[in-house]
Scaffold this motif. Sequence first.
Motif, PDB file in Angstrom:
ATOM      1  N   GLN A   5     -67.492 -23.671  11.075  1.00 54.13           N
ATOM      2  CA  GLN A   5     -66.326 -22.892  10.653  1.00 54.13           C
ATOM      3  C   GLN A   5     -65.032 -23.595  11.072  1.00 54.13           C
ATOM      4  N   LEU A   6     -65.001 -24.132  12.283  1.00 56.57           N
ATOM      5  CA  LEU A   6     -63.815 -24.847  12.737  1.00 56.57           C
ATOM      6  C   LEU A   6     -63.555 -26.061  11.858  1.00 56.57           C
ATOM      7  N   THR A   7     -64.609 -26.807  11.534  1.00 56.66           N
ATOM      8  CA  THR A   7     -64.472 -27.972  10.659  1.00 56.66           C
ATOM      9  C   THR A   7     -63.863 -27.560   9.321  1.00 56.66           C
ATOM     10  N   SER A   8     -64.305 -26.438   8.792  1.00 56.03           N
ATOM     11  CA  SER A   8     -63.763 -25.928   7.526  1.00 56.03           C
ATOM     12  C   SER A   8     -62.286 -25.569   7.662  1.00 56.03           C
ATOM     13  N   LEU A   9     -61.920 -24.941   8.762  1.00 53.51           N
ATOM     14  CA  LEU A   9     -60.521 -24.560   8.977  1.00 53.51           C
ATOM     15  C   LEU A   9     -59.630 -25.793   9.079  1.00 53.51           C
ATOM     16  N   ILE A  10     -60.108 -26.809   9.794  1.00 52.50           N
ATOM     17  CA  ILE A  10     -59.340 -28.055   9.923  1.00 52.50           C
ATOM     18  C   ILE A  10     -59.155 -28.684   8.547  1.00 52.50           C
ATOM     19  N   ARG A  11     -60.237 -28.741   7.775  1.00 50.99           N
ATOM     20  CA  ARG A  11     -60.168 -29.334   6.434  1.00 50.99           C
ATOM     21  C   ARG A  11     -59.194 -28.554   5.553  1.00 50.99           C
ATOM     22  N   MET A  12     -59.282 -27.233   5.595  1.00 50.49           N
ATOM     23  CA  MET A  12     -58.373 -26.414   4.769  1.00 50.49           C
ATOM     24  C   MET A  12     -56.917 -26.614   5.188  1.00 50.49           C
ATOM     25  N   ALA A  13     -56.657 -26.615   6.481  1.00 52.02           N
ATOM     26  CA  ALA A  13     -55.280 -26.800   6.968  1.00 52.02           C
ATOM     27  C   ALA A  13     -54.734 -28.149   6.508  1.00 52.02           C
ATOM     28  N   ASN A  14     -55.554 -29.186   6.609  1.00 48.55           N
ATOM     29  CA  ASN A  14     -55.120 -30.523   6.187  1.00 48.55           C
ATOM     30  C   ASN A  14     -54.913 -30.591   4.678  1.00 48.55           C
ATOM     31  N   GLN A  15     -55.763 -29.906   3.912  1.00 50.95           N
ATOM     32  CA  GLN A  15     -55.597 -29.899   2.453  1.00 50.95           C
ATOM     33  C   GLN A  15     -54.304 -29.191   2.061  1.00 50.95           C
TER      34      GLN A  15
END
Length: 73
Positions: A5-15
Amino acid sequence: MGNHQLTSLIRMANQIAANNTHIGDDIAEAEMVADHMTKFWARTMKAQIREYLEQDGSELLPIAKQAVLMLKH
């Protein structure tokens, strides 16, 4: 907090940050990213990304980091 979930949040924030680089003003870009997170992210998601920034934050793009700092608690 789940690592996936954290990995997904980081990816979304960067996108979101990458999608707002056309403005050319770092503060304005970060404000747009923070506004998006405020409107569309659950409170738990915002808490997790804030916690990540406080503990490490190394995978966040500079605009994403600034946006997380701008998030209202």
